[in-house]
Design a protein around this motif. Structure first.
Motif, short mmCIF file in Angstrom:
data_model
loop_
_atom_site.label_atom_id
_atom_site.label_comp_id
_atom_site.label_asym_id
_atom_site.label_seq_id
_atom_site.Cartn_x
_atom_site.Cartn_y
_atom_site.Cartn_z
N LEU A 117 24.72 46.31 33.40
CA LEU A 117 24.41 45.02 32.79
C LEU A 117 24.94 45.02 31.37
N LEU A 118 25.71 43.99 31.03
CA LEU A 118 26.36 43.88 29.73
C LEU A 118 25.81 42.65 29.01
N TYR A 119 25.25 42.85 27.82
CA TYR A 119 24.64 41.76 27.08
C TYR A 119 25.34 41.58 25.73
N ASP A 120 25.53 40.33 25.33
CA ASP A 120 25.82 40.02 23.94
C ASP A 120 24.83 38.93 23.50
N HIS A 121 25.09 38.28 22.40
CA HIS A 121 24.12 37.30 21.88
C HIS A 121 24.01 36.06 22.76
N TYR A 122 25.03 35.79 23.57
CA TYR A 122 25.09 34.50 24.25
C TYR A 122 25.00 34.58 25.77
N ARG A 123 25.30 35.72 26.36
CA ARG A 123 25.36 35.77 27.82
C ARG A 123 25.22 37.22 28.29
N TYR A 124 25.15 37.39 29.61
CA TYR A 124 25.19 38.73 30.17
C TYR A 124 26.02 38.71 31.44
N ASP A 125 26.60 39.85 31.76
CA ASP A 125 27.40 40.01 32.97
C ASP A 125 26.92 41.25 33.71
N THR A 126 27.16 41.26 35.01
CA THR A 126 26.79 42.40 35.85
C THR A 126 28.03 42.95 36.54
N VAL A 127 28.17 44.27 36.52
CA VAL A 127 29.30 44.93 37.17
C VAL A 127 28.74 46.04 38.07
N ARG A 128 29.29 46.16 39.26
CA ARG A 128 28.88 47.22 40.18
C ARG A 128 29.99 48.27 40.25
N LEU A 129 29.63 49.53 40.02
CA LEU A 129 30.55 50.66 40.16
C LEU A 129 30.15 51.41 41.42
N TYR A 189 31.40 54.06 43.15
CA TYR A 189 31.46 55.51 43.34
C TYR A 189 31.59 56.23 42.00
N ALA A 190 31.23 57.51 41.98
CA ALA A 190 31.34 58.32 40.77
C ALA A 190 32.80 58.39 40.34
N GLY A 191 33.04 58.11 39.06
CA GLY A 191 34.40 58.09 38.54
C GLY A 191 34.97 56.70 38.41
N GLU A 192 34.39 55.70 39.12
CA GLU A 192 34.87 54.33 38.96
C GLU A 192 34.47 53.82 37.58
N ASN A 193 35.30 52.94 37.01
CA ASN A 193 35.03 52.48 35.65
C ASN A 193 35.31 51.00 35.50
N THR A 194 34.78 50.45 34.42
CA THR A 194 35.07 49.08 34.02
C THR A 194 35.38 49.08 32.53
N VAL A 195 36.17 48.10 32.08
CA VAL A 195 36.62 48.05 30.69
C VAL A 195 36.16 46.74 30.05
N LEU A 196 35.55 46.84 28.88
CA LEU A 196 35.26 45.67 28.05
C LEU A 196 36.36 45.57 27.01
N GLU A 197 37.12 44.49 27.02
CA GLU A 197 38.29 44.38 26.17
C GLU A 197 38.05 43.42 25.01
N ASN A 198 38.76 43.70 23.91
CA ASN A 198 38.81 42.81 22.75
C ASN A 198 37.42 42.46 22.22
N LEU A 199 36.60 43.48 22.03
CA LEU A 199 35.24 43.24 21.53
C LEU A 199 35.27 42.88 20.05
N ASP A 200 34.58 41.81 19.69
CA ASP A 200 34.49 41.43 18.29
C ASP A 200 33.06 41.53 17.77
#
Length: 225
Positions: free
Chosen positions: A153-165, A167-178
């Protein structure tokens, strides 16, 4: 067996494994993010290819693609390493030569980034990411699962997103964080922050800084440096 999922960088990745105990059996399960077949003599590396080796006390083993053109713009992020005894793992990228990465108006375009990967027992479920307030630099966060079926679960001040990984070793990237984000997971994960070079004219993405994001579970009352 001690499992260590890890990340590698996009340009000329390397992995170094070290041990302080004798007769350590090590198994490397590769995750290759490349559109081309990759050779690590005598192996052709495919996803989930397993390589085994044995190390003596205070011996090291390095896998690098510093001069391998096929792996120049690929990563090994998602690869897992298991040892029968305690091991240390360093991951990063090799030095990028000036001839292959030219940055105008800079004295040097060399880049070398590496980080010691923590064991999975030090992965966490809660993180606060950092953000760099600097123009022309893109801040990114990589979240890598250490167990199957991990919900992020990814939260910032305005919204949240959910990502499912899955298997072990799978990844997700959050880009251009300000701005900082709050990360919460149901199973332990590894979180790493990096930002790319501010050399605008280069056609190659390379990393200017790399740091582990410490889980909130490892926060403490006092520090020194």
């Amino acid at each position: 067996m001690r499992l260590r999922p890890f990340l590698s960088l996009r340009v000329s990745p390397f992995i170094q494994i070290v041990t302080a105990e004798d007769e350590s059996d090590i198994f490397i399960r590769f995750k290759v993010n490349s559109k081309r077949s990759v050779t690590l003599s005598p192996f052709v590396l495919n996803n989930f290819k397993v390589m085994s080796l044995k190390l003596r006390a205070f011996q090291g083993y390095t896998i690098d693609f510093c001069k391998n053109y096929e792996m120049r713009f690929a990563t090994l992020t998602g690869t897992t390493i298991e040892g029968s005894k305690r091991i240390g793992v360093v991951s990063g990228n090799c030095q990028i030569l000036r001839s292959s990465l030219y940055c105008p108006n800079k004295e040097s375009s060399d880049s070398l980034e590496a980080e010691m990967m923590p064991a999975t027992m030090y992965h966490g479920k809660e993180f606060i990411t950092l953000a760099i307030n600097k123009p022309h630099i893109q801040g990114n966060v990589i979240i890598t699962a250490s167990k199957n079926d991990t919900m992020v679960l990814l939260y910032d001040h305005y919204r949240y997103d959910t990502v499912r990984l899955n298997y072990a070793g799978e990844n997700t990237v959050l880009e251009n964080l300000d701005e900082p984000h709050y990360v919460s997971t149901n199973k332990p994960v590894l979180v790493v922050f990096f930002f790319r070079s501010d050399c605008d004219n280069t056609q190659v993405e390379f990393v200017q800084a790399l740091t582990l994001v410490v889980p909130c579970e490892l926060f403490y009352e006092s520090y020194s440096w």
